[in-house]
Design a protein around this motif. Structure first.
Motif, PDB file in Angstrom:
ATOM      1  N   ILE A   8       2.039  -7.419 -12.229  1.00  0.00           N
ATOM      2  CA  ILE A   8       2.460  -7.032 -10.881  1.00  0.00           C
ATOM      3  C   ILE A   8       1.418  -6.102 -10.263  1.00  0.00           C
ATOM      4  CG2 ILE A   8       4.268  -5.940  -9.483  1.00  0.00           C
ATOM      5  CD1 ILE A   8       5.140  -8.524 -10.957  1.00  0.00           C
ATOM      6  N   LEU A   9       1.010  -6.426  -9.040  1.00  0.00           N
ATOM      7  CA  LEU A   9       0.064  -5.564  -8.323  1.00  0.00           C
ATOM      8  C   LEU A   9       0.829  -4.712  -7.319  1.00  0.00           C
ATOM      9  CD1 LEU A   9      -2.892  -4.749  -7.844  1.00  0.00           C
ATOM     10  CD2 LEU A   9      -2.992  -6.510  -6.059  1.00  0.00           C
ATOM     11  N   LEU A  10       0.661  -3.417  -7.458  1.00  0.00           N
ATOM     12  CA  LEU A  10       1.288  -2.451  -6.563  1.00  0.00           C
ATOM     13  C   LEU A  10       0.263  -2.032  -5.524  1.00  0.00           C
ATOM     14  CD1 LEU A  10       4.022  -0.844  -6.397  1.00  0.00           C
ATOM     15  CD2 LEU A  10       2.897   0.926  -7.729  1.00  0.00           C
ATOM     16  N   THR A  52      -2.475  -1.007  -9.937  1.00  0.00           N
ATOM     17  CA  THR A  52      -2.353  -0.436  -8.590  1.00  0.00           C
ATOM     18  C   THR A  52      -3.615  -0.668  -7.768  1.00  0.00           C
ATOM     19  OG1 THR A  52      -3.162   1.738  -9.284  1.00  0.00           O
ATOM     20  CG2 THR A  52      -0.779   1.362  -9.398  1.00  0.00           C
ATOM     21  N   PHE A  53      -3.396  -0.736  -6.463  1.00  0.00           N
ATOM     22  CA  PHE A  53      -4.491  -0.869  -5.497  1.00  0.00           C
ATOM     23  C   PHE A  53      -4.096  -0.040  -4.281  1.00  0.00           C
ATOM     24  CE2 PHE A  53      -6.967  -2.494  -2.062  1.00  0.00           C
ATOM     25  CZ  PHE A  53      -8.122  -3.024  -2.611  1.00  0.00           C
ATOM     26  N   SER A  54      -4.967   0.857  -3.851  1.00  0.00           N
ATOM     27  CA  SER A  54      -4.641   1.732  -2.727  1.00  0.00           C
ATOM     28  C   SER A  54      -5.628   1.559  -1.583  1.00  0.00           C
ATOM     29  CB  SER A  54      -4.655   3.206  -3.160  1.00  0.00           C
ATOM     30  OG  SER A  54      -3.696   3.459  -4.151  1.00  0.00           O
ATOM     31  N   PHE A  55      -5.099   1.628  -0.360  1.00  0.00           N
ATOM     32  CA  PHE A  55      -5.982   1.714   0.800  1.00  0.00           C
ATOM     33  C   PHE A  55      -6.858   2.960   0.635  1.00  0.00           C
ATOM     34  CE2 PHE A  55      -4.054  -0.696   4.659  1.00  0.00           C
ATOM     35  CZ  PHE A  55      -3.928  -1.848   3.886  1.00  0.00           C
ATOM     36  N   LYS A  56      -8.128   2.863   1.058  1.00  0.00           N
ATOM     37  CA  LYS A  56      -9.015   4.022   0.959  1.00  0.00           C
ATOM     38  C   LYS A  56      -8.458   5.204   1.738  1.00  0.00           C
ATOM     39  CE  LYS A  56     -13.325   1.493   0.150  1.00  0.00           C
ATOM     40  NZ  LYS A  56     -14.678   1.163   0.675  1.00  0.00           N
ATOM     41  N   ASP A  74      -5.318 -10.024   2.892  1.00  0.00           N
ATOM     42  CA  ASP A  74      -6.579 -10.223   2.164  1.00  0.00           C
ATOM     43  C   ASP A  74      -6.444  -9.792   0.703  1.00  0.00           C
ATOM     44  OD1 ASP A  74      -8.439 -11.407   3.859  1.00  0.00           O
ATOM     45  OD2 ASP A  74      -8.938  -9.510   4.841  1.00  0.00           O
ATOM     46  N   ILE A  75      -5.809  -8.640   0.493  1.00  0.00           N
ATOM     47  CA  ILE A  75      -5.620  -8.117  -0.868  1.00  0.00           C
ATOM     48  C   ILE A  75      -4.778  -9.089  -1.691  1.00  0.00           C
ATOM     49  CG2 ILE A  75      -4.569  -6.263  -2.247  1.00  0.00           C
ATOM     50  CD1 ILE A  75      -5.227  -4.402   0.209  1.00  0.00           C
ATOM     51  N   ILE A  76      -3.693  -9.571  -1.096  1.00  0.00           N
ATOM     52  CA  ILE A  76      -2.817 -10.521  -1.794  1.00  0.00           C
ATOM     53  C   ILE A  76      -3.567 -11.819  -2.088  1.00  0.00           C
ATOM     54  CG2 ILE A  76      -0.738 -11.962  -1.561  1.00  0.00           C
ATOM     55  CD1 ILE A  76       0.491  -9.580   0.042  1.00  0.00           C
TER      56      ILE A  76
END
Length: 343
Positions: A8-10, A52-56, A74-76
């Motif tokens: 799962i990507l958060l 996890t992936f966060s906006f800068k 785009d991330i998805i």
């Protein structure tokens, strides 16, 4: 038998859920999601792997716009083949807009994309952030026979999972901040997770994900009110480059029958501007022609938004406008359910 755990990507975009309160100053600061498991160790008990992936730069939901919607898409898209589900953390104020938009942008979606957030920061004593986050991840990781249970864009908040493009934020203070007045919840979290399978969208069969990244924002939203003037309406309809208008009418799609009002709308339609009729009511549907006060709208070519939310109607308009199709094709497509947004 060995069971493979879903990945799962958060995705953290911003919002209250990603904030912690500084114990010394009491001010809020952004939480480092790389340390998520330290803050919420309960996530390790779930039958999944969480990355996890966060906006800068975290985006306050009041500043959210279609450019950021494209970034989320785009991330998805770039992680679609390596992850089994996605949880998007987002500020609650515009969450219904963003999640509705993603439901139209992610065509042939066959994996869960679940939006959630919170009313209180993740570090507060009485926060709703932990429950919302943990359950959203658990729902995104649900599989049966190796396939995800949920295959649509959803919104999870305060023990309920909703179809995203059916939601509206109704409360700025209560934990129960969202409602889906025209469609039942997809799941409910209690002692057990109760999934309402009959209400879930069916996944497309063997069709690749197609991401729509063009949205046309040359639109307007007009909420009718007693006393609305000809000058006001004329100004809006004569806005340069405007292509579509969401008209929030009374009750089942009713409006005033004064000649100037109908003439202005007719003139706009003849110029190629799409006029969409949705109701101001929280629940219910537009039914043009049911009363005399809506018959004229139907006659001049106003398009019915039926029981769509304002948020969904706006995002659907942006999406279809970008396709540059004919008026007849546009009307047909807008009045049909693309991703469960219409009953």
């Amino acid at each position: 038998m060995y069971k493979i755990k879903p990945n799962i990507l958060l995705i953290y975009t911003g919002g209250t859920i990603g904030m912690v309160r500084d114990p010394e100053t009491g001010s809020l600061r952004v939480f480092d999601f790389k340390n998520l498991l330290d803050k919420i160790p309960e996530l390790q008990q779930l039958e999944c792997h969480v990355k996890t992936f966060s906006f800068k730069e975290p985006i306050d939901s009041s500043n959210m716009n279609p450019n950021y919607w494209v970034q989320i898409a785009d991330i998805i898209e770039s992680h679609y083949s390596t992850f089994d589900g996605f949880v998007v953390l987002h500020g609650s104020d515009t969450m219904s807009y963003t999640s509705s938009a993603l439901s139209f942008m992610l065509e042939n979606l066959a994996k869960p994309v679940i939006f959630t957030g919170s009313q209180l920061p993740i570090g507060d004593l009485r926060t709703d952030a932990k429950e919302n986050l943990i359950t959203a991840v658990e729902l995104a990781s649900l599989h049966t026979d190796g396939k995800p249970v949920i295959t649509e864009v959803c919104l999870y908040f305060e023990y309920k999972l909703y179809r995203a493009n059916r939601t509206t934020k109704i409360n700025a203070e209560n934990f129960e901040a969202f409602a889906s007045s025209n469609y039942p919840e997809l799941a409910e979290s209690g002692v057990h997770l109760k999934i309402n399978y009959q209400y879930l969208l069916k996944a497309p069969v063997n069709l690749p994900l197609k991401v729509h990244k063009t949205l046309d924002t040359n639109i307007a939203l007009i909420k009718l009110f007693p006393g609305i003037t000809e000058t006001f309406l004329k100004t809006i309809l004569n806005t340069p480059h405007i292509k579509g208008v969401i008209l929030e009418t009374f009750g089942a799609g009713n409006c005033m029958t004064e000649r100037w009002f109908i003439d202005l709308l007719k003139e706009a339609i003849l110029k190629g501007i799409y006029i969409i009729n949705i109701t101001q009511c929280i629940a219910g549907s537009v039914n043009m022609g049911q009363y005399e006060t809506s018959s004229q709208l139907k006659e001049i070519g106003v398009i019915s938004g039926r029981d769509m939310t304002t948020e969904s109607a706006i995002c659907k308009l942006m999406h279809i406008l970008s396709e540059g199709i004919s008026y007849k094709e546009f009307k047909t497509k807008y009045e049909m359910s693309l991703h469960g947004e219409l009953s």
